[in-house]
Design a protein around this motif. Structure first.
Motif, mmCIF file in Angstrom:
data_model
loop_
_atom_site.group_PDB
_atom_site.id
_atom_site.type_symbol
_atom_site.label_atom_id
_atom_site.label_comp_id
_atom_site.label_asym_id
_atom_site.label_seq_id
_atom_site.Cartn_x
_atom_site.Cartn_y
_atom_site.Cartn_z
ATOM 1 N N GLY A 1 0.804 -1.213 0.000
ATOM 2 C CA GLY A 1 0.000 0.000 0.000
ATOM 3 C C GLY A 1 0.839 1.266 0.000
ATOM 4 O O GLY A 1 2.063 1.216 0.172
ATOM 5 N N PHE A 2 0.142 2.410 -0.203
ATOM 6 C CA PHE A 2 0.828 3.674 -0.451
ATOM 7 C C PHE A 2 0.360 4.729 0.546
ATOM 8 O O PHE A 2 -0.829 4.804 0.866
ATOM 9 C CB PHE A 2 0.536 4.115 -1.891
ATOM 10 N N SER A 3 1.306 5.566 0.994
ATOM 11 C CA SER A 3 0.971 6.609 1.968
ATOM 12 C C SER A 3 0.379 7.808 1.242
ATOM 13 O O SER A 3 1.090 8.480 0.494
ATOM 14 C CB SER A 3 2.229 7.100 2.684
ATOM 15 N N LEU A 4 -0.881 8.054 1.485
ATOM 16 C CA LEU A 4 -1.506 9.236 0.912
ATOM 17 C C LEU A 4 -2.027 10.073 2.066
ATOM 18 O O LEU A 4 -2.225 9.563 3.167
ATOM 19 C CB LEU A 4 -2.679 8.847 0.003
ATOM 20 N N MET A 5 -2.243 11.342 1.811
ATOM 21 C CA MET A 5 -2.770 12.250 2.837
ATOM 22 C C MET A 5 -4.101 11.692 3.355
ATOM 23 O O MET A 5 -4.364 11.686 4.543
ATOM 24 C CB MET A 5 -2.990 13.614 2.180
ATOM 25 N N ASN A 6 -4.917 11.183 2.412
ATOM 26 C CA ASN A 6 -6.183 10.583 2.816
ATOM 27 C C ASN A 6 -6.287 9.196 2.195
ATOM 28 O O ASN A 6 -6.565 9.062 1.017
ATOM 29 C CB ASN A 6 -7.323 11.495 2.330
ATOM 30 N N SER A 7 -5.988 8.170 2.993
ATOM 31 C CA SER A 7 -5.950 6.811 2.427
ATOM 32 C C SER A 7 -7.291 6.109 2.549
ATOM 33 O O SER A 7 -7.369 4.909 2.373
ATOM 34 C CB SER A 7 -4.906 5.953 3.118
ATOM 35 N N GLY A 8 -8.352 6.808 2.930
ATOM 36 C CA GLY A 8 -9.652 6.159 3.062
ATOM 37 C C GLY A 8 -9.698 5.323 4.328
ATOM 38 O O GLY A 8 -9.066 5.661 5.330
ATOM 39 N N LYS A 9 -10.389 4.193 4.269
ATOM 40 C CA LYS A 9 -10.598 3.434 5.500
ATOM 41 C C LYS A 9 -9.350 2.691 5.962
ATOM 42 O O LYS A 9 -9.247 2.301 7.110
ATOM 43 C CB LYS A 9 -11.793 2.487 5.338
ATOM 44 N N TYR A 10 -8.418 2.484 5.052
ATOM 45 C CA TYR A 10 -7.202 1.752 5.405
ATOM 46 C C TYR A 10 -6.059 2.694 5.823
ATOM 47 O O TYR A 10 -6.060 3.859 5.468
ATOM 48 C CB TYR A 10 -6.731 0.921 4.211
ATOM 49 N N ARG A 11 -5.057 2.108 6.484
ATOM 50 C CA ARG A 11 -3.901 2.910 6.899
ATOM 51 C C ARG A 11 -3.088 3.358 5.682
ATOM 52 O O ARG A 11 -2.587 4.479 5.606
ATOM 53 C CB ARG A 11 -3.034 2.031 7.820
ATOM 54 N N GLN A 12 -2.941 2.456 4.729
ATOM 55 C CA GLN A 12 -2.252 2.777 3.473
ATOM 56 C C GLN A 12 -3.251 2.514 2.355
ATOM 57 O O GLN A 12 -3.974 1.519 2.399
ATOM 58 C CB GLN A 12 -1.036 1.861 3.263
ATOM 59 N N SER A 13 -3.222 3.370 1.339
ATOM 60 C CA SER A 13 -4.173 3.147 0.257
ATOM 61 C C SER A 13 -3.655 2.002 -0.631
ATOM 62 O O SER A 13 -2.502 2.019 -1.049
ATOM 63 C CB SER A 13 -4.288 4.433 -0.542
ATOM 64 N N PRO A 14 -4.499 0.981 -0.899
ATOM 65 C CA PRO A 14 -3.963 -0.142 -1.690
ATOM 66 C C PRO A 14 -3.657 0.236 -3.153
ATOM 67 O O PRO A 14 -2.731 -0.314 -3.738
ATOM 68 C CB PRO A 14 -5.064 -1.204 -1.632
ATOM 69 N N LEU A 15 -4.407 1.156 -3.729
ATOM 70 C CA LEU A 15 -4.204 1.547 -5.142
ATOM 71 C C LEU A 15 -3.879 0.313 -5.993
ATOM 72 O O LEU A 15 -2.781 0.195 -6.545
ATOM 73 C CB LEU A 15 -3.098 2.602 -5.289
ATOM 74 N N TRP A 16 -4.848 -0.584 -6.093
ATOM 75 C CA TRP A 16 -4.627 -1.874 -6.769
ATOM 76 C C TRP A 16 -4.133 -1.696 -8.202
ATOM 77 O O TRP A 16 -3.502 -2.594 -8.769
ATOM 78 C CB TRP A 16 -5.920 -2.706 -6.754
ATOM 79 N N SER A 17 -4.433 -0.535 -8.798
ATOM 80 C CA SER A 17 -4.009 -0.351 -10.192
ATOM 81 C C SER A 17 -2.479 -0.339 -10.319
ATOM 82 O O SER A 17 -1.951 -0.639 -11.384
ATOM 83 C CB SER A 17 -4.607 0.925 -10.768
ATOM 84 N N VAL A 18 -1.776 -0.005 -9.233
ATOM 85 C CA VAL A 18 -0.303 0.032 -9.331
ATOM 86 C C VAL A 18 0.263 -1.402 -9.452
ATOM 87 O O VAL A 18 0.989 -1.700 -10.411
ATOM 88 C CB VAL A 18 0.329 0.813 -8.153
ATOM 89 N N PRO A 19 -0.076 -2.331 -8.517
ATOM 90 C CA PRO A 19 0.418 -3.698 -8.733
ATOM 91 C C PRO A 19 -0.125 -4.358 -10.001
ATOM 92 O O PRO A 19 0.555 -5.190 -10.607
ATOM 93 C CB PRO A 19 -0.032 -4.452 -7.474
ATOM 94 N N ILE A 20 -1.333 -3.963 -10.419
ATOM 95 C CA ILE A 20 -1.877 -4.526 -11.668
ATOM 96 C C ILE A 20 -0.985 -4.086 -12.838
ATOM 97 O O ILE A 20 -0.641 -4.877 -13.718
ATOM 98 C CB ILE A 20 -3.355 -4.082 -11.870
ATOM 99 N N GLU A 21 -0.561 -2.831 -12.807
ATOM 100 C CA GLU A 21 0.334 -2.335 -13.868
ATOM 101 C C GLU A 21 1.693 -3.052 -13.791
ATOM 102 O O GLU A 21 2.268 -3.429 -14.816
ATOM 103 C CB GLU A 21 0.495 -0.808 -13.714
ATOM 104 N N LEU A 22 2.165 -3.270 -12.559
ATOM 105 C CA LEU A 22 3.436 -3.992 -12.386
ATOM 106 C C LEU A 22 3.357 -5.377 -13.039
ATOM 107 O O LEU A 22 4.269 -5.800 -13.759
ATOM 108 C CB LEU A 22 3.744 -4.123 -10.888
ATOM 109 N N LYS A 23 2.254 -6.077 -12.823
ATOM 110 C CA LYS A 23 2.078 -7.417 -13.395
ATOM 111 C C LYS A 23 1.924 -7.373 -14.917
ATOM 112 O O LYS A 23 2.277 -8.303 -15.615
ATOM 113 C CB LYS A 23 0.820 -8.084 -12.807
ATOM 114 N N ARG A 24 1.393 -6.242 -15.413
ATOM 115 C CA ARG A 24 1.262 -6.116 -16.866
ATOM 116 C C ARG A 24 2.655 -5.983 -17.494
ATOM 117 O O ARG A 24 2.969 -6.615 -18.491
ATOM 118 C CB ARG A 24 0.410 -4.886 -17.225
#
Ligand code: PEP
Ligand code: MN
Length: 357
Positions: A167-190
């Motif tokens: 996960g990633f540190s954002l100013m506002n990560s929503g309900k989680y401590r770190q925002s998962p931003l699933w699109s980043v690992p999806i891009e990594l796998k691509r």
């Protein structure tokens, strides 16, 4: 450049690493490891941080080299393989001295190419390129920085590299401590389809209640495994107390997980649904093109009438309308908001080009 699948993750899917955030005492490590063995026999790897890169000073910073001795005792007594985080070349040297089986580079270190290169060079110079190295995503959502860190290890000959999504540190990560931003690992796998990737749901969640849902999402996305912070008594943990689970809770979580197999009988219905999705995606592109064309036409009128390009009231009203409609149709408001913000931004850009002509 393609990083091959890790040997670590070939044997077992999901490949599970469990253990406390930090090594606190020989007793804490041993009790946790024994309970993991008793409750979750599929776990073969044990984790514990020895040098802790803390966000704020005056927090517990880990027990250092003595904890490596405790970790190597865990190995002898339980047969679990052990891994820990390294931040400096000296840490790698000490880990090898104490027979640590695998290393990981943390999220604060993978942001720094000079440090990562020093770690990679040290692994090469110590002839340790066979030691598996896990690379956590950098704290900021930059997929190239993550890829670059792994490339530096690959270029010195590291044979077993694994990505870890925490996960990633954002100013506002929503309900989680770190925002998962699933699109980043999806891009990594691509970009790197053969690369093995683990999810660290503990650091994404920040709270034990959310660990299961994040782990399940990782399984749904075909991750190779999970690294889950586990402590025999999480309430007393010196670091990350709220996100650690007991070995018993770990066993329940692993039993509840559905691990999809790659191919199965329902493939023909999958293909049929995918065809529909492909068609809808093309329609979305077609609609976007038409929408932008209207924006261009509008810009010409605005210019002729000397009207301001951006009309805040109109935008506010449009967004409210879209969100209400989205809610009615059972769509997530966050999702619809992001999409329309992007569309609006693009529309402003297109109109602004027409103004400049
Ligand atoms: C950890 O694994 O305990 C840790 C500090 O992780 P991260 O680098 O993901 O914050
Ligand atoms: Mn932790």
């Amino acid at each position: 450049m393609l990083i091959p699948q890790s040997d670590l993750t070939k044997a077992l899917k999901p490949f599970i690493i469990a253990g406390p955030c930090s090594a606190e005492s020989p007793q804490q490590l041993l009790q946790t490891a024994i309970e993991i063995k008793q409750n979750a026999a599929c776990v073969q790897w044990f984790r514990a941080g020895v040098w802790k890169p803390r966000t704020r000073p005056s927090s517990f910073e880990g027990m250092g080299e003595q904890a490596l001795v405790w970790l190597s005792e865990i190995k002898e007594k339980t047969g679990l393989k052990v891994c820990t985080e390294v931040v400096k070349p000296k840490h790698i040297e000490l880990c090898l001295k104490h027979n640590i089986d695998a290393l990981w580079i943390g999220a604060r270190t993978s942001t720094n190419p000079i440090l990562v290169q020093e770690l990679a060079n040290c692994i090469r110079d110590l002839g340790a390129t066979n030691v598996p190295v896990m690379v956590k995503n950098p704290v900021n959502p930059d997929v190239n920085l993550w890829i670059g860190a792994m490339e530096r290890l690959f270029n010195v000959g590291c044979e077993d590299i694994v990505a870890v999504h925490r996960g990633f540190s954002l100013m506002n990560s929503g309900k989680y401590r770190q925002s998962p931003l699933w699109s980043v690992p999806i891009e990594l796998k691509r970009v790197m389809p053969s690369l093995s990737i683990l999810c660290d749901p503990s650091h994404i969640a920040g709270k034990r209640d959310y660990i299961f849902e994040i782990s399940q999402m990782a399984m749904n996305l075909s991750y190779d495994g999970l690294m889950i912070e586990t402590h025999y008594d999480p309430e007393t943990a010196q670091t990350d107390s709220r996100q650690q689970i007991t070995p018993q809770q770990l066993a329940v979580l692993l039993n509840r997980l559905t691990v999809p197999s790659k191919e199965n009988k329902t493939m023909s219905s999958v293909t049929a649904i995918r065809e529909q999705i492909d068609r809808i995606d093309s329609e979305i592109i077609e609609l976007l093109q038409r929408r932008m064309k209207h924006s261009e036409d509008l810009a010409l009128i605005k210019r002729a009438e000397n009207m301001s390009l951006y009309q805040p009231n109109r935008w506010k009203q449009l967004l409210e309308q879209h969100l209400a409609e989205a809610e009615q149709k059972g769509l997530s408001a966050d999702f619809v908001k992001i999409i329309f913000e992007q569309i609006h931004e693009e529309s402003i850009k297109v109109q602004s080009h027409s103004f400049q002509r």
